[in-house]
Design an enzyme around this catalytic site. Structure first.
Site, PDB file in Angstrom:
ATOM      1  N   HIS A  12       0.808  -1.217   0.000  1.00 22.70           N
ATOM      2  CA  HIS A  12       0.000   0.000   0.000  1.00 22.70           C
ATOM      3  C   HIS A  12       0.842   1.267   0.000  1.00 22.70           C
ATOM      4  O   HIS A  12       2.048   1.250   0.264  1.00 22.70           O
ATOM      5  CB  HIS A  12      -0.955   0.003   1.203  1.00 22.70           C
ATOM      6  CG  HIS A  12      -0.270  -0.009   2.542  1.00 22.70           C
ATOM      7  ND1 HIS A  12       0.076   1.141   3.219  1.00 22.70           N
ATOM      8  CD2 HIS A  12       0.128  -1.039   3.339  1.00 22.70           C
ATOM      9  CE1 HIS A  12       0.647   0.824   4.364  1.00 22.70           C
ATOM     10  NE2 HIS A  12       0.701  -0.485   4.469  1.00 22.70           N
TER      11      HIS A  12
ATOM     12  N   CYS B  43       2.908  -5.654   6.598  1.00 22.94           N
ATOM     13  CA  CYS B  43       2.590  -5.209   5.240  1.00 22.94           C
ATOM     14  C   CYS B  43       3.773  -4.439   4.652  1.00 22.94           C
ATOM     15  O   CYS B  43       4.701  -4.079   5.372  1.00 22.94           O
ATOM     16  CB  CYS B  43       1.332  -4.345   5.242  1.00 22.94           C
ATOM     17  SG  CYS B  43      -0.172  -5.245   5.671  1.00 22.94           S
TER      18      CYS B  43
END
Length: 431
Positions: A329, A348
């Site tokens: 992201h 992440c």
């Protein structure tokens, strides 16, 4: 007028004085010849000083020492072959006693003159970053600076030609440790360098770097922020299937427990200030005051952050199937991409210049041109784009490798997996 301009004028004034003296003693012809030679040398000196370019162009031209090529992928059969050759090279270095330790100093930079530069030169010569013909004087000249830049590039450090703490730490890793890294990673590379696909995305976790590969060429590279050592990013073999624009962020239970509860104890307005809303199991919204933040009650609720430039996911989320619940992201914390140590997430991976990567991912999906991507991000509208052709994705753990350009690269073993060998698993719950 700048200080640099004043300096250049003063140099010209001095040299004009010398020219006038030559005119008195040597005649007009000699004066003109001297003036022409003077102007050429002076202009070259000024250009060098103004540009500050003591680096790779100058060094490569005379020493034939190469910087890493940006187009070469980390995973390929060629990488396996050249890493095996690097092991032979490092066996020879270790057999001869390795390289000297470089002493700490706050003056190891261009222009310095001190004994520590001698060991620095020897260290760089041994590892192939500095040509042996450069000598072993105590002067930190342009050849040494160019060699330091090459060393920094090979180790994933900020390339500035100055021996700061991180550069010194990497330099003083013993040669036998680097040899062991190459041997461990050769096994990994052999197991991962098969048919990866015509188009794929690779994230090398220790390098905190992402590559978009097409036709065995890295068409773009992106700096990344990966998982903290206590919340490591896992190995991934998946396919990117969807892009979320202007996404909500649903806070994982692991982050609620480890981060959100302590944060609310210290800053009761944290959720409100960051536009994170609370929902119970029936979907009803709650106020933060209804929760006992000095208990584990909060893990029973769902926390959802509104879209916006403040959102922890930024404007883009890249989705792929993962048993670990991780994804790639954007991020509002762009400053983290400038650090040498980029391990700040809960598993992440954050992507620098993510819009460029997404444009490449969607270039075979109708209706998602660069202009359309820019427009939906600007609108702030929640929208999803499903890839017409899923793109293979690999998150790997490679701390040492060599490529066909002859450059051997190393990264810090951030998760302490090298000593345990290539089969160590980091499969735990991620946030």
């Amino acid at each position: 007028m700048t200080t640099s301009d004043h300096r250049h004028i003063s140099r010209r004034t001095v040299l004009r004085g010398l020219t006038q003296a030559a005119a008195v003693t040597g005649g007009l012809a000699a004066t003109q010849a001297f003036a022409q030679s003077r102007d050429q040398m002076l202009d070259a000196l000024i250009d060098e000083t103004v540009s500050g370019d003591y680096g790779q162009g100058f060094d490569s031209a005379s020493r034939n020492i190469q910087m890493p090529k940006a187009s070469l992928p980390t995973l390929s059969p060629a990488t396996v072959e050249h890493t095996a050759q690097a092991i032979e090279q490092f066996n020879g270095i270790v057999t001869k006693g390795g390289w000297p330790e470089v002493a700490r100093s706050d003056r190891l930079r261009l222009g310095a003159r001190q004994p520590a530069v001698i060991a620095l030169r020897q260290r760089l010569i041994t590892s192939g970053d500095l040509d042996a013909n450069a000598g072993v004087s105590d002067v930190y000249d342009s050849y040494v600076e160019a060699a330091v830049r090459r060393f920094q590039a090979r180790h994933g450090l900020s390339v500035d030609g100055i021996v700061r703490d991180q550069t010194l730490k990497a330099m003083n890793v013993p040669a036998q440790v680097r040899l062991a890294q190459l041997q461990t990673n050769l096994v990994r590379l052999r197991s991962m360098s098969g048919n990866l696909g015509a188009r794929y995305v690779l994230c090398n976790i220790p390098a905190a770097r992402i590559e978009a590969i097409e036709g065995n060429v890295a068409v773009s590279r992106h700096t990344a922020v990966a998982g903290k050592p206590d919340r490591p990013s896992p190995d991934i073999n998946s396919k990117i299937i969807e892009i979320n624009f202007n996404p909500y962020w649903t806070v994982p239970v692991s982050i609620v427990r480890r981060d959100l509860i302590p944060k609310m104890q210290a800053e009761p307005d944290y959720l409100t200030n960051n536009r994170i809303r609370i929902f119970d199991m029936r979907g009803e919204e709650l106020t933060p005051s209804r929760i006992n933040w000095y208990s584990q009650e909060a893990v029973n609720y769902r926390f959802k952050q509104d879209p916006g430039d403040f959102n922890s996911l930024g404007s883009i989320r890249i989705n792929f199937p993962s048993k670990d619940g991780v994804y790639m992201h954007d991020t509002p914390l762009k400053n983290l991409f400038g650090e040498d140590q980029r391990f700040h997430s809960s598993g992440c991976v954050r992507v620098q210049n993510v819009r460029e990567l997404v444009n490449w991912l969607l270039n075979e999906t109708p209706g998602w041109s660069r202009q359309e991507i820019d427009a939906v991000i600007k609108s702030g509208e929640r929208k999803d784009a499903r890839l017409s052709k899923p793109v293979p994705l690999y998150w790997v753990y490679v701390t040492a490798w060599a490529t066909p350009d002859g450059v051997i690269q190393f990264r810090e073993d951030i998760y302490n997996r090298d000593a345990a060998g290539p089969s160590v698993s980091t499969s735990t719950r991620r946030g």
